[in-house]
Design an enzyme around this catalytic site. Structure first.
Site, PDB file in Angstrom:
ATOM      1  N   ARG A  52     -11.711  51.693  26.089  1.00 53.76           N
ATOM      2  CA  ARG A  52     -13.277  52.084  26.814  1.00 53.76           C
ATOM      3  C   ARG A  52     -12.931  53.780  26.703  1.00 53.76           C
ATOM      4  O   ARG A  52     -12.569  54.863  26.365  1.00 53.76           O
ATOM      5  CB  ARG A  52     -12.877  52.511  28.716  1.00 53.76           C
ATOM      6  CG  ARG A  52     -12.994  51.685  29.354  1.00 53.76           C
ATOM      7  CD  ARG A  52     -12.544  51.886  31.315  1.00 53.76           C
ATOM      8  NE  ARG A  52     -13.323  52.212  31.115  1.00 53.76           N
ATOM      9  CZ  ARG A  52     -13.806  52.765  32.752  1.00 53.76           C
ATOM     10  NH1 ARG A  52     -12.512  52.276  33.562  1.00 53.76           N
ATOM     11  NH2 ARG A  52     -14.984  54.000  33.422  1.00 53.76           N
ATOM     12  N   ASP A  54     -14.777  56.794  24.233  1.00 54.39           N
ATOM     13  CA  ASP A  54     -15.789  58.280  25.171  1.00 54.39           C
ATOM     14  C   ASP A  54     -17.448  58.039  24.741  1.00 54.39           C
ATOM     15  O   ASP A  54     -17.380  58.174  23.410  1.00 54.39           O
ATOM     16  CB  ASP A  54     -15.336  59.518  25.066  1.00 54.39           C
ATOM     17  CG  ASP A  54     -13.590  59.095  25.630  1.00 54.39           C
ATOM     18  OD1 ASP A  54     -13.994  58.160  26.742  1.00 54.39           O
ATOM     19  OD2 ASP A  54     -13.110  59.971  25.418  1.00 54.39           O
ATOM     20  N   TYR A 118      -7.303  53.383  15.501  1.00 48.38           N
ATOM     21  CA  TYR A 118      -8.733  54.102  15.183  1.00 48.38           C
ATOM     22  C   TYR A 118      -8.477  54.890  14.018  1.00 48.38           C
ATOM     23  O   TYR A 118      -7.681  55.260  13.826  1.00 48.38           O
ATOM     24  CB  TYR A 118      -8.098  55.580  16.829  1.00 48.38           C
ATOM     25  CG  TYR A 118      -9.218  54.468  18.340  1.00 48.38           C
ATOM     26  CD1 TYR A 118     -10.655  55.254  18.341  1.00 48.38           C
ATOM     27  CD2 TYR A 118      -8.278  54.324  19.016  1.00 48.38           C
ATOM     28  CE1 TYR A 118     -10.815  54.330  19.358  1.00 48.38           C
ATOM     29  CE2 TYR A 118      -8.515  53.897  20.550  1.00 48.38           C
ATOM     30  CZ  TYR A 118      -9.920  53.207  20.066  1.00 48.38           C
ATOM     31  OH  TYR A 118     -10.658  53.663  21.861  1.00 48.38           O
ATOM     32  N   ARG A 206      -8.551  62.360  20.316  1.00 46.22           N
ATOM     33  CA  ARG A 206      -9.902  63.392  19.969  1.00 46.22           C
ATOM     34  C   ARG A 206      -8.725  65.402  20.011  1.00 46.22           C
ATOM     35  O   ARG A 206      -8.776  65.731  18.964  1.00 46.22           O
ATOM     36  CB  ARG A 206     -10.465  63.594  19.875  1.00 46.22           C
ATOM     37  CG  ARG A 206     -11.925  62.571  20.203  1.00 46.22           C
ATOM     38  CD  ARG A 206     -12.643  62.286  20.652  1.00 46.22           C
ATOM     39  NE  ARG A 206     -13.706  63.843  21.714  1.00 46.22           N
ATOM     40  CZ  ARG A 206     -14.570  63.656  22.931  1.00 46.22           C
ATOM     41  NH1 ARG A 206     -14.269  62.922  23.446  1.00 46.22           N
ATOM     42  NH2 ARG A 206     -15.250  65.042  22.810  1.00 46.22           N
TER      43      ARG A 206
END
Length: 281
Positions: A52, A54, A118, A206
Site C-alpha cells: 500500500r 503512500d 523499492y 523514507r
C-alpha cells in the site's frame, strides 16, 4: 476465480494506494475501472495489493488481486488480455495495467509475497538536475557520500524491530526482515538506494533514506544508523524524505505449491523481538 493484476503508476497525482472518500487513489481508480469494464457495482469489486504505497509514491511492479463471481469468471476466463486492454482504455494514463492472469490456488497479492523491492532516487549535483525527472527523483542540494551510505545501510540488514524508522500504528508490529539495502551511483549521476524486505511498515523506507542522507552528508558517522535501530524510538535527526523519489520496483512470490504455506506464515502476527544489545548488529 481470482485474478492477478500487474500494474504500474505514477503516484504524483494520487493520494496513495488505499481508497479514500473524495480523494483520487490507485485502488479507487482501479476499482472503478474494473466495475465499469465488468459491468458490476463498485461495491462488488474488492482489490488487494502487495504494497500500500503512500501518497506520491510510484510503482513499476505493483501486484494486486481481485475475485470474480462464477458467472463473470466464465465470461472473461479466456480473454484476459482483452480485459487488460479494456481496463487501460478506461484508466487515466498515469496508471497502466500490464497484465491480467489467472491466479494460482492459494495466491494472495499481499500475504503470499516473499519480498518487496523499492528504489529511492536522488540527484545531488545541481548540474545534473533534470526537470523532466522532477516527479520521481529527489534533488538534494549537497553532495552525498554513497560509500558511507552503503556501509551504514549494510549494518541494518537482517531481522530487527524497525520501530525507530516506522510511523507507529496501534496493534501493528514493526518487526521486519531487511534482506538488502545498498546505494549505487549510476553513470547519469543519480544515486539509487535499493531496499528489499519481506514487508515494510508505514514510512519505513523514507525514514531509512533520511537516516542515510544524514550520514552521506557527513553530519553523522556510519555507526549512527545501527544506534538509531537499536534504540527502537524515533530520533528527530532522522528526517522522513519526500515521497516522490520512491518507487515500488518488484514483488516476488514463491512457487505455486508454496503459496498457501506462505500466506499462513505471513498472516500470523510477528512476535516482538527480545531486547537487542545497544552496540548494534
Amino acid at each position: 476465480m481470482r485474478l492477478r493484476i500487474d500494474l504500474a503508476y505514477d503516484g504524483t497525482d494520487f493520494r496513495g494506494w488505499a481508497a479514500q472518500p473524495g480523494l483520487r487513489t490507485v485502488q479507487g481508480e482501479l476499482t472503478a475501472a474494473l466495475a465499469t469494464v465488468l459491468r458490476v457495482p463498485a461495491d462488488d469489486v474488492a482489490v488487494t495489493c502487495a504494497g500500500r504505497t503512500d501518497s506520491g509514491v510510484h510503482a513499476r511492479g505493483q501486484v494486486a488481486h481481485v475475485d470474480l463471481a462464477p458467472a463473470l469468471a466464465e465470461q472473461h476466463a479466456e480473454r484476459l488480455d482483452l480485459l487488460a486492454r479494456r481496463l487501460n482504455g478506461v484508466l487515466e494514463r498515469d496508471v497502466r495495467v500490464r497484465a491480467v492472469t489467472p491466479a494460482p490456488d492459494g495466491f494472495d497479492a499481499r500475504f503470499a509475497a516473499l519480498w518487496r523491492r523499492y528504489a529511492y532516487r536522488i540527484v545531488d549535483d545541481p548540474a545534473r538536475v533534470d526537470p523532466l525527472t522532477r516527479h520521481h527523483v529527489l534533488a538534494w542540494p549537497r553532495r552525498l557520500d554513497e560509500t558511507a551510505m552503503a556501509h551504514a545501510a549494510a549494518t541494518l540488514i537482517g531481522l530487527h524491530d524497525f520501530a525507530a524508522f516506522c510511523k507507529q500504528r496501534e496493534g501493528a508490529t514493526t518487526v521486519r526482515t531487511l534482506l538488502d539495502f545498498d546505494w549505487i551511483r549510476g553513470d547519469d549521476g543519480v544515486l539509487v538506494g535499493h531496499v528489499q524486505a519481506d514487508a515494510f511498515c508505514h514510512s519505513m523506507v523514507r525514514a531509512l533514506v533520511g537516516c542515510m542522507i544524514a550520514i552521506g552528508e557527513g553530519r553523522l558517522p556510519v555507526e549512527w544508523a545501527a544506534q538509531v535501530l537499536t534504540a527502537r524510538e524515533r530520533d528527530p535527526r532522522v528526517v522522513v524524505v519526500p515521497a516522490h523519489g520512491l518507487t515500488l520496483e518488484e514483488v516476488a512470490y514463491p512457487e505455486d505449491d508454496e503459496l498457501a504455506a506462505r500466506v499462513e506464515q505471513t498472516s500470523a502476527r510477528r512476535a516482538p523481538l527480545p531486547t537487542e544489545p545497544q552496540e548494534g548488529p
